[in-house]
Design an enzyme around this catalytic site. Structure first.
Site, mmCIF file in Angstrom:
data_model
loop_
_atom_site.group_PDB
_atom_site.id
_atom_site.type_symbol
_atom_site.label_atom_id
_atom_site.label_comp_id
_atom_site.label_asym_id
_atom_site.label_seq_id
_atom_site.Cartn_x
_atom_site.Cartn_y
_atom_site.Cartn_z
ATOM 1 N N SER A 1 0.789 -1.235 0.000
ATOM 2 C CA SER A 1 0.000 0.000 0.000
ATOM 3 C C SER A 1 0.816 1.277 0.000
ATOM 4 O O SER A 1 0.236 2.364 -0.117
ATOM 5 C CB SER A 1 -0.966 -0.006 1.188
ATOM 6 N N PHE B 1 -9.593 -12.527 1.059
ATOM 7 C CA PHE B 1 -8.551 -13.181 1.849
ATOM 8 C C PHE B 1 -9.048 -13.607 3.226
ATOM 9 O O PHE B 1 -8.294 -13.643 4.192
ATOM 10 C CB PHE B 1 -7.334 -12.259 1.968
ATOM 11 N N TYR C 1 -10.670 2.376 5.903
ATOM 12 C CA TYR C 1 -9.644 2.013 4.923
ATOM 13 C C TYR C 1 -10.188 0.983 3.939
ATOM 14 O O TYR C 1 -10.769 -0.026 4.337
ATOM 15 C CB TYR C 1 -8.433 1.436 5.653
ATOM 16 N N GLY D 1 2.794 -0.565 4.162
ATOM 17 C CA GLY D 1 2.429 -1.438 3.051
ATOM 18 C C GLY D 1 2.379 -2.893 3.468
ATOM 19 O O GLY D 1 3.266 -3.363 4.175
#
Length: 420
Positions: A102, A160, A199, A342
């Protein structure tokens, strides 16, 4: 050997000795390359021992290896522990490339804000003006995407839910942007537009669509022309849908959900499930260059950088904030650092700079789905930007346990769903 080479060699040996003394046998693979000068009284020197301790803690919590690179007025500190390849045993290498997850969102934001400066779109205009009919709510603006306040569901939560099976199902798959948006829209929205921070990778999928619509070119060309080439980021690339990390690379290792199961080598993948939300590849030096250049105003005008760094809280700690595709962390010493975290299968990354761009840190651990490793890696920020922690006074030793509990690091913010 040149004087510069001798200085670097001497500094590297000294840093390696410090790391070995502090961290013991676990740092046998630790390397350092630095040419630091004494920091000014107002700016603490980076705590090399503290950075190594954070890297070793990431390893103790499941990462095969970790590394960090700090650049500042005193020079560069490069520290590594563990291995970048479990099969070959190759040690972690500060020059190796990896998937930054990210942190890609900041690259995408820079491109989009440059387009705002060029008059091609407006931050507070509805997305529907530029991508008619894409989203079901005309109130969602470009700014809402960049601040994670659109209410678009994060499709990766379902994708996921079972970490390894979910990853293997998309490892080699190539999605269109529209398919990813459809996955998000198939789920209930998380908030009304503009109301709250939630987010979502879906926001930056739409950002990628905006970039391609407004430039008439694939997003990789926009990255290349507007960021990679101007900053000479030779180790940074966007290769979607190619699955390879070319050249010297760090291999990534994904933790399965079941404790004790073997790590999964997740290095080769399309990252098509993320694209403009998380598919960039880079190196520690390039990330330092990027965040420093951004904060110094080399990529955006002062007015646009002010927009980007205007932040709102992301949690109740009043230490974590989000602007436009950019996180701000307020550290214990009062330092404020801007950048992004990230997560992509097999990699955790931190890339942050001070607001003046004079000091930058990038750090990576080659694992994921193990939040304790991510939290530990985040400790590099405090060590790098705040320097050594003062020893507790003798009179306070009896309360050391309570003090330690109060200053324990906050859990890392999650860019992907995590089961550990």
């Amino acid at each position: 050997m040149s004087l510069t080479s001798r200085r670097r060699r001497t500094a590297g040996v000294a840093a390696a000795l410090i790391a070995a003394v502090v961290a013991g046998p676990a740092t046998a693979g630790t390397a350092a390359a630095a040419a630091p000068a004494p920091a000014s009284a107002s700016v603490p020197a980076p705590d090399r021992a503290g950075i190594v301790a954070a890297l070793n803690s990431a390893m103790a919590n499941g990462a095969p290896g970790a590394m960090a690179r700090f650049s500042g007025p005193g020079g560069v500190e490069s520290l590594t522990v563990g291995v970048r390849d479990r099969a070959s045993g190759a040690p972690m290498d500060i020059h190796a490339r990896f998937r930054i997850g990210s942190v890609s969102k900041t690259f995408s934001t820079v491109v989009l804000l440059q387009l705002v400066e060029e008059g091609r779109l407006e931050l507070d205009a509805p997305v529907d003006r530029y991508l008619p009919g894409l989203l079901p709510d005309e109130r969602i603006t470009v700014r809402h995407l960049l601040t994670h306040r659109s209410g678009l569901a994060d499709y990766t939560n379902a994708m996921f839910a079972d970490t390894v099976p979910g990853f293997e199902a998309v490892r080699n798959r190539v999605f269109s942007y529209q398919e990813l948006v459809d996955l998000s829209l198939s789920e209930p929205r998380t908030t009304e537009p503009g109301v709250a921070y939630r987010y979502s990778n879906a926001n930056f999928v739409v950002v990628g669509m905006l970039i391609e619509k407004l430039t008439g070119q694939p997003v990789d060309r926009a990255y290349e022309r507007r960021i990679f080439k101007p900053l000479k980021l030779r180790d940074t690339s966007y290769v979607h849908p190619d699955t390879r990390i070319k050249g010297l690379r760090v291999r990534g290792y994904l933790h399965p959900d079941a404790a004790g199961e073997p790590l999964v080598d997740s290095t080769e993948q399309t990252v098509s499930w993320a694209q403009s939300a998380g598919a960039v590849i880079s190196s520690p030096a390039d990330l330092n260059t990027f965040t420093s250049a951004l904060m110094r105003g080399r990529l955006l005008s002062p007015a646009m950088l002010e927009e980007m760094t205007t932040v709102t809280p992301t949690d109740a700690t009043n230490t974590r904030f989000y602007g436009l595709g950019l996180r701000r962390y307020d550290l214990s010493c009062g330092a404020q650092v801007f950048g992004h975290t990230g997560t992509v299968q097999g990699y955790y990354t931190y890339a942050f700079s001070t607001r003046d761009g004079r000091r930058s840190l990038s750090a990576v651990a080659n694992t994921s789905n193990h939040g304790a490793a991510n939290t530990a890696l985040g400790g590099t920020l405090e060590a790098a930007f705040c320097g050594p922690k003062p020893a507790p006074a003798a009179s306070a030793r009896s309360a050391f346990g309570a003090e330690a509990a109060e200053t324990a690091p906050l859990p890392a913010e999650r860019d992907l769903p995590e089961r550990h």
